[in-house]
Design a protein around this motif. Sequence first.
Motif, mmCIF file in Angstrom:
data_model
loop_
_atom_site.group_PDB
_atom_site.id
_atom_site.type_symbol
_atom_site.label_atom_id
_atom_site.label_comp_id
_atom_site.label_asym_id
_atom_site.label_seq_id
_atom_site.Cartn_x
_atom_site.Cartn_y
_atom_site.Cartn_z
ATOM 1 N N SER A 373 -40.239 -64.091 -52.973
ATOM 2 C CA SER A 373 -40.585 -64.356 -51.583
ATOM 3 C C SER A 373 -41.618 -63.308 -51.186
ATOM 4 O O SER A 373 -41.710 -62.249 -51.819
ATOM 5 N N PRO A 374 -42.409 -63.566 -50.147
ATOM 6 C CA PRO A 374 -43.391 -62.563 -49.730
ATOM 7 C C PRO A 374 -42.759 -61.230 -49.344
ATOM 8 O O PRO A 374 -43.395 -60.190 -49.428
ATOM 9 N N GLN A 375 -41.474 -61.273 -48.943
ATOM 10 C CA GLN A 375 -40.803 -60.039 -48.533
ATOM 11 C C GLN A 375 -40.213 -59.256 -49.705
ATOM 12 O O GLN A 375 -39.788 -58.123 -49.528
ATOM 13 N N ARG A 376 -40.185 -59.876 -50.890
ATOM 14 C CA ARG A 376 -39.552 -59.200 -52.030
ATOM 15 C C ARG A 376 -40.495 -58.144 -52.608
ATOM 16 O O ARG A 376 -41.656 -58.440 -52.882
ATOM 17 N N PRO A 377 -40.002 -56.930 -52.818
ATOM 18 C CA PRO A 377 -40.842 -55.929 -53.490
ATOM 19 C C PRO A 377 -41.003 -56.279 -54.966
ATOM 20 O O PRO A 377 -40.263 -57.093 -55.508
ATOM 21 N N GLY A 378 -41.986 -55.658 -55.601
ATOM 22 C CA GLY A 378 -42.166 -55.876 -57.022
ATOM 23 C C GLY A 378 -40.988 -55.334 -57.812
ATOM 24 O O GLY A 378 -40.539 -54.215 -57.578
ATOM 25 N N ILE A 379 -40.461 -56.129 -58.732
ATOM 26 C CA ILE A 379 -39.274 -55.750 -59.502
ATOM 27 C C ILE A 379 -39.524 -56.026 -60.982
ATOM 28 O O ILE A 379 -39.966 -57.117 -61.336
ATOM 29 N N VAL A 380 -39.265 -55.053 -61.822
ATOM 30 C CA VAL A 380 -39.298 -55.267 -63.260
ATOM 31 C C VAL A 380 -37.859 -55.492 -63.713
ATOM 32 O O VAL A 380 -37.057 -54.554 -63.780
ATOM 33 N N TYR A 381 -37.522 -56.746 -63.979
ATOM 34 C CA TYR A 381 -36.166 -57.109 -64.390
ATOM 35 C C TYR A 381 -36.233 -58.442 -65.114
ATOM 36 O O TYR A 381 -36.977 -59.315 -64.675
ATOM 37 N N PRO A 382 -35.492 -58.648 -66.189
ATOM 38 C CA PRO A 382 -34.618 -57.697 -66.862
ATOM 39 C C PRO A 382 -35.372 -56.433 -67.301
ATOM 40 O O PRO A 382 -36.588 -56.445 -67.432
ATOM 41 N N HIS A 383 -34.603 -55.369 -67.517
ATOM 42 C CA HIS A 383 -35.202 -54.097 -67.881
ATOM 43 C C HIS A 383 -35.976 -54.228 -69.193
ATOM 44 O O HIS A 383 -35.555 -54.925 -70.110
ATOM 45 N N LEU A 384 -37.115 -53.586 -69.249
ATOM 46 C CA LEU A 384 -37.924 -53.642 -70.457
ATOM 47 C C LEU A 384 -37.303 -52.758 -71.533
ATOM 48 O O LEU A 384 -36.915 -51.615 -71.255
ATOM 49 N N PRO A 385 -37.187 -53.256 -72.768
ATOM 50 C CA PRO A 385 -36.595 -52.464 -73.846
ATOM 51 C C PRO A 385 -37.369 -51.171 -74.075
ATOM 52 O O PRO A 385 -38.588 -51.112 -73.876
ATOM 53 N N ARG A 386 -36.671 -50.159 -74.502
ATOM 54 C CA ARG A 386 -37.272 -48.867 -74.807
ATOM 55 C C ARG A 386 -36.692 -48.381 -76.136
ATOM 56 O O ARG A 386 -35.627 -48.847 -76.567
ATOM 57 N N PRO A 387 -37.351 -47.472 -76.804
ATOM 58 C CA PRO A 387 -36.822 -46.973 -78.076
ATOM 59 C C PRO A 387 -35.440 -46.334 -77.906
ATOM 60 O O PRO A 387 -35.189 -45.620 -76.933
ATOM 61 N N TYR A 388 -34.550 -46.609 -78.845
ATOM 62 C CA TYR A 388 -33.229 -45.992 -78.856
ATOM 63 C C TYR A 388 -32.727 -45.990 -80.290
ATOM 64 O O TYR A 388 -33.253 -46.716 -81.138
ATOM 65 N N HIS A 389 -31.724 -45.188 -80.564
ATOM 66 C CA HIS A 389 -31.253 -45.075 -81.947
ATOM 67 C C HIS A 389 -30.044 -45.939 -82.237
ATOM 68 O O HIS A 389 -29.969 -46.588 -83.275
ATOM 69 N N SER A 390 -29.075 -45.960 -81.345
ATOM 70 C CA SER A 390 -27.877 -46.752 -81.587
ATOM 71 C C SER A 390 -27.324 -47.265 -80.262
ATOM 72 O O SER A 390 -27.627 -46.731 -79.192
ATOM 73 N N TRP A 391 -26.518 -48.329 -80.351
ATOM 74 C CA TRP A 391 -25.980 -48.964 -79.148
ATOM 75 C C TRP A 391 -25.150 -47.953 -78.349
ATOM 76 O O TRP A 391 -24.440 -47.134 -78.894
ATOM 77 N N GLY A 392 -25.232 -48.019 -77.043
ATOM 78 C CA GLY A 392 -24.580 -47.047 -76.179
ATOM 79 C C GLY A 392 -25.566 -46.048 -75.615
ATOM 80 O O GLY A 392 -25.250 -45.339 -74.666
ATOM 81 N N GLU A 393 -26.776 -46.008 -76.187
ATOM 82 C CA GLU A 393 -27.816 -45.121 -75.683
ATOM 83 C C GLU A 393 -28.849 -45.903 -74.863
ATOM 84 O O GLU A 393 -29.904 -45.382 -74.522
ATOM 85 N N THR A 394 -28.536 -47.157 -74.550
ATOM 86 C CA THR A 394 -29.480 -47.988 -73.815
ATOM 87 C C THR A 394 -28.708 -48.839 -72.823
ATOM 88 O O THR A 394 -27.480 -48.771 -72.738
ATOM 89 N N PHE A 395 -29.427 -49.639 -72.032
ATOM 90 C CA PHE A 395 -28.794 -50.515 -71.043
ATOM 91 C C PHE A 395 -28.172 -51.710 -71.748
ATOM 92 O O PHE A 395 -28.339 -51.918 -72.950
ATOM 93 N N ASN A 396 -27.450 -52.531 -70.972
ATOM 94 C CA ASN A 396 -26.709 -53.649 -71.519
ATOM 95 C C ASN A 396 -27.113 -54.924 -70.774
ATOM 96 O O ASN A 396 -26.946 -55.004 -69.560
ATOM 97 N N ASN A 397 -27.661 -55.906 -71.468
ATOM 98 C CA ASN A 397 -28.109 -57.131 -70.825
ATOM 99 C C ASN A 397 -26.970 -58.090 -70.484
ATOM 100 O O ASN A 397 -27.243 -59.209 -70.044
ATOM 101 N N CYS A 398 -25.726 -57.697 -70.683
ATOM 102 C CA CYS A 398 -24.646 -58.594 -70.291
ATOM 103 C C CYS A 398 -24.533 -58.678 -68.772
ATOM 104 O O CYS A 398 -24.000 -59.633 -68.233
ATOM 105 N N ASN A 399 -25.036 -57.658 -68.025
ATOM 106 C CA ASN A 399 -24.969 -57.634 -66.561
ATOM 107 C C ASN A 399 -23.528 -57.785 -66.079
ATOM 108 O O ASN A 399 -23.244 -58.486 -65.106
ATOM 109 N N CYS A 400 -22.602 -57.157 -66.794
ATOM 110 C CA CYS A 400 -21.185 -57.328 -66.491
ATOM 111 C C CYS A 400 -20.434 -56.046 -66.857
ATOM 112 O O CYS A 400 -21.006 -55.100 -67.400
ATOM 113 N N GLU A 401 -19.159 -56.015 -66.542
ATOM 114 C CA GLU A 401 -18.313 -54.870 -66.882
ATOM 115 C C GLU A 401 -17.843 -54.991 -68.326
ATOM 116 O O GLU A 401 -17.177 -55.955 -68.691
ATOM 117 N N GLN A 402 -18.210 -54.044 -69.157
ATOM 118 C CA GLN A 402 -17.736 -54.040 -70.560
ATOM 119 C C GLN A 402 -17.360 -52.623 -70.957
ATOM 120 O O GLN A 402 -17.945 -51.666 -70.494
#
Length: 402
Positions: A373-402
Amino acid sequence: MPQPFSAQRLALLIAVAIATGPLGPASAQEAGRGMDVRPFLRAVDSNRDGCATRDEWQRAGAPMSSYEMLKDARGCVTEAVMARTPAPDGIDTNRDGRLTLAEMKAFDKKMAPLMAQRAAPGGAPGTPGANGAPGAPGSAARPTISDGERAAATWAVQNLMSRHEYMHAAGLNLEEVDSFWVSRQGRFAKTAAFASPGWVMNGIETIRAAYGQGSRKDAEAARKALAAIDPGVKDSEAFFGAGAEWVMHTSTTPLIEVAGDGQTAQGAWYSPGIGIMPTVVDGKVKLTPVMFWEKYGGDFVKEDGVWKIWHLQMAYDFVPGLPAEMVAEVNKKLGDLAWKGLAGGVAVEAGERMSGELPPGFSKPRYSYPAYSPQRPGIVYPHLPRPYHSWGETFNNCNCEQ
């Protein structure tokens, strides 16, 4: 939900606590209360989505040790988590009860020498390793896959998303789940997720029942309705897909990161597409066309040596209806079966058609992405992947409680 403390994170927290002294109230705060962290987050959270990511934290120059302590399972630092975390004594240099980025940096600079003195020989837990990867206790770096392995994994992940699009376009959702998602008997089955701005399907059995079997039942019902008015269509498996909704997504602008340990990967895509929803009205076929501009975020895991889909997150930007001219040729082919009313209209994105209470196995997402909408600010989502070594050091695309 904040991540469970590993030994590495716990050691880091202890080190910070020793360095900063007893955690107490900030100068202008009630005892036991946190500071007003909104000035700090406004300076760090550049896309204003309520989630200060590792990339945003690094770009702002904020201390990474604080990020590691405050991030949640998605890799986000939020106002809620910071507000309930007592501030170290002395960080509020101007004694106004508000935390700024400058104060955070100044406090970190002051405490860095003491932190270095407290570090154990050989590197304290959490000491960065090669290429900025968090180091294991007593080691400079962790084993990392080769560039060749990373390239092969990247292609495998892109192929998985393409398979998702092809199978979905053919209405073969059930076959997609059984072939390309994590196993129903595997250790990732319960944590699999498929999410939209309005709901989350939790667990592979829920995904299989709703996205897989549910869509197949809808397609079979649509075929039966069309066969009842069109003698050229038979209500048999050979005509599967006839009368059903047709959708076509693409997976463009891929951004894929494979974990350093080679066991998981994350990706983000823009996914423009088109859909046509045929419905039988008064013995005629009415076509409702729609175009959608949406995005996908995904998490992928190597299960028994094979890459599989683990989490998918959809985010809709713009879902406009299409003019009648866009389906004129299709109506021409329908001939006398074409509905003669006003063609076109606006279809609702397939993922958001359900109404009322969510079915069993579904939940509300932790974050609901707003449509344009014209009122919505610019949003980068889903989050853009970034370098990481192992799971738990990055975000979770489940968008839920785990």
